[in-house]
Design an enzyme around this catalytic site. Sequence first.
Site, mmCIF file in Angstrom:
data_model
loop_
_atom_site.group_PDB
_atom_site.id
_atom_site.type_symbol
_atom_site.label_atom_id
_atom_site.label_comp_id
_atom_site.label_asym_id
_atom_site.label_seq_id
_atom_site.Cartn_x
_atom_site.Cartn_y
_atom_site.Cartn_z
ATOM 1 N N HIS A 30 0.823 -1.213 0.000
ATOM 2 C CA HIS A 30 0.000 0.000 0.000
ATOM 3 C C HIS A 30 0.853 1.256 0.000
ATOM 4 O O HIS A 30 0.534 2.247 -0.655
ATOM 5 C CB HIS A 30 -0.925 -0.014 1.213
ATOM 6 C CG HIS A 30 -1.923 -1.133 1.180
ATOM 7 N ND1 HIS A 30 -2.651 -1.527 2.266
ATOM 8 C CD2 HIS A 30 -2.297 -1.942 0.167
ATOM 9 C CE1 HIS A 30 -3.441 -2.535 1.928
ATOM 10 N NE2 HIS A 30 -3.238 -2.802 0.667
ATOM 11 N N GLU A 39 2.506 -16.341 -20.803
ATOM 12 C CA GLU A 39 3.213 -16.277 -19.517
ATOM 13 C C GLU A 39 3.843 -17.600 -19.123
ATOM 14 O O GLU A 39 4.597 -17.653 -18.152
ATOM 15 C CB GLU A 39 2.251 -15.851 -18.409
ATOM 16 C CG GLU A 39 1.624 -14.485 -18.615
ATOM 17 C CD GLU A 39 0.643 -14.157 -17.515
ATOM 18 O OE1 GLU A 39 1.031 -13.471 -16.553
ATOM 19 O OE2 GLU A 39 -0.529 -14.588 -17.617
ATOM 20 N N ASP A 77 6.308 -13.203 -15.414
ATOM 21 C CA ASP A 77 6.063 -14.607 -15.082
ATOM 22 C C ASP A 77 6.784 -15.547 -16.045
ATOM 23 O O ASP A 77 7.319 -16.577 -15.632
ATOM 24 C CB ASP A 77 4.560 -14.901 -15.106
ATOM 25 C CG ASP A 77 3.895 -14.613 -13.772
ATOM 26 O OD1 ASP A 77 4.613 -14.469 -12.770
ATOM 27 O OD2 ASP A 77 2.654 -14.528 -13.733
ATOM 28 N N CYS A 106 3.740 -6.754 -22.203
ATOM 29 C CA CYS A 106 3.322 -5.902 -21.087
ATOM 30 C C CYS A 106 4.136 -6.157 -19.825
ATOM 31 O O CYS A 106 3.767 -5.719 -18.745
ATOM 32 C CB CYS A 106 1.835 -6.089 -20.795
ATOM 33 S SG CYS A 106 1.365 -7.785 -20.405
#
Length: 800
Positions: A406, A649, A673, A720
Amino acid sequence: MAAKKNIARKTVPPHLDIIENISTLISHSHDLQETLDSIVATVADRMQTEVCSIYILDRKKDRLTLCATMGLDPESVGKVSMGIGEGLTGLVIERMKPVMVVDALVHPRYKYFPETHEEHFHSFLGVPLLENKMPLGVLIVQTSRRREFSRDEIRLLTTISAQVASIIVQARLAETLKSKEQERKEFQKRMNAAMRKLRSYEGNRREKASKLKQHWRGRLTGLAASPGFGQGKAFVLEPRMDLSAIKKQKARSPRREIERFRGAVERGIEQINVVKKRMNQLISKEENAIFDVYRLILEDPAIIQQIESQILKEGYTAGYAVRVVFERYLQSISNIDDNYLRERTTDVKDAAQRLLENLSGASGQQYDIPDDAVLVAQDLSPTDLSMLEGDKFKGIVLATGGVTSHASILAKSFEIPSVVAVEGLMEAVHQNDMLIVDGNAGSVHVNPNPEVIREYNRLERDYAEFNRELGELKNLPAETIDGHRVSLYANIGLLSDVAFAQLHGAQGIGLYRTEIAFLSHRDFPSEEEQYSLYIRVVEGMSGKPVTIRTLDIGADKYPSYMRSVATEPNPFLGWRSIRISLEVEEIFKTQLRAILRAGDLGRVRLLIPMISSLEEILKVKEILAEAKSELEREGTPYDRQMELGIMVEVPAAVQLADRFLREVDFLSIGTNDLIQYILAVDRSNRRVASLYEPLHPAVLSALNTTIQAGKREGKRVGMCGEMAGDPLFALLLLGMGLEEFSMGSLYVPVIKKAIRSITHQAAKAAAEIVLEMDTVGEIKGYLFEQMRELGMVELLEMYH
């Protein structure tokens, strides 16, 4: 007389001081490697250079090997080796005299060694280590600032080189003659004589060392969480109440303890709501939802029931009951091989600390934060996060956390340079220490010397100026010198990221991670909640394409309302991503409906993660057809021609790329990944993280295979993952034929600059050469040389 001695001591020339310092190190020498390590550290510190290294020459093989360094990657010691005809270091041996270069990277003799990560250092000064006019090796200093070394500095390093040569000779002599006891004793006598001679000086050095412990100087490394440079004085956030500090106690009145506990829970929830309301003016609704996670923990019926059971059945005080229950939870989380959940330990700890503070009446602490401060903390609670508003902090450094924590998310929203997961942070940094935060490289300089400060001042000015120059490219196409165009998109996860994508000139959204909204909700968000969020992204991009990825949870992230999911021995190979979606069809269909409806208002593409078989694609298409039929029957507007794509991936998707492309409209390579699966490396594991290598020949072969499959089928292939935003890889990926690059929005102008600086033909030629290479070092060295010849080293310096 004493006064005169003190005056004499104060006026010792600094050059003599460092020579005495080296002499002391040599006099204490019992181990050659340890002594050389100490020497390079001392020289770098006292000469105010960022790097000092020693190379030793093997005369039989005519090769120089790095044997000690301060400033280069310590893992490269013993591994980096060169012939005397190679590099600037070899040039020192060839000339047998000092070699000074203001900008080593452009010198024709410069040789790049990827293992050292020395591309950031420009100036070079090397002097030979000599024994009876025969070379033993080379002593080198480097700085990131382009500068000339003075004659005094060259003389000083030459003098030090003689001392270093002597210790090497002595060590070799000791090794050769160690079986001869008498000569060993003579050697020890010489060392003792030197120690006696410098005893008074050593006492002074100990006093200095004691002071240095209080104000340590050096560089710490962690994870780059938010880009940019910041400097200021450390504002160290003191640790809050620790669970382990709560003593085991029996309650006099369990009923009274229950009342105290429930009151503490109510106050905790109220405190979170106050912070959330305060932050509502600074961040988007979706980002503000991260505070709901803390409230969910405080309201968790299972946790409340267990704590109250400890009070009523075991008779413990409320504080100790909180400790018992939360320690169990934290222990369970720590045993899970799950990055996202491990990062959530901060949330759980904060909830426990909030309860303990409310029980003790210690909550509500106010902070007096100075101007131009750098926030330093073990971790940050939700209340602490509210301190990030405005321009109070020039940087953030945390001992824990990850790039998805966060604190990292909010730091990016406020554009505060940040580094997280810094080992040894709280021991090394003290209140008001001077810090420089490098959010690009993931490093923190503690009490840096003037040379480093000057260099970062320059780098910060250059960074700002360079960003202004890149800003001028905003409305220009991503086009090579010979007219070949590609598309540059942005990766986003939060609504506020849309503004940054537009600011930096992204041509669209190449990856919208929808799971962040799922992770911050109390339950699976409804179709209307999802639709409302998606249309805000679509409208925010003003007609530019938006690629929405369906839910990608599991492995390193589960929402709190899926706590019933059993722990898996290897979650990255387990129940995650599309595998979950295909098992909870109604939830999956709900998301597909929301995405299809959003597509009626703009250019939307649908992206499915972690596909490994044709059966999964066919099942997705079946559920998608059902969603379309339902919307058709209801008369609800939706995009009937929405493009469907899948993420590559896993190795299976690479091998079956041709077949998959017959069923879908485009491919998007998720390198983060894919690299882990190809190389069997968890990059979050520090013990093997160095093996995570995007330029591994097997990885490059997989990328090329996928891109060429797209060419054969006449369909687009994009990327990406993080590779798409790295300027070192831009040349290679362009040459392979990649058509769409999607990255963090900050890097869009960087990659555009790289693409506009080269020809497509040159990129293709470079890719063909690289694909024939066998080692990572060979590939990195070649790409670096290409970047240097194209005048793009500055891109690497700023953003690599």
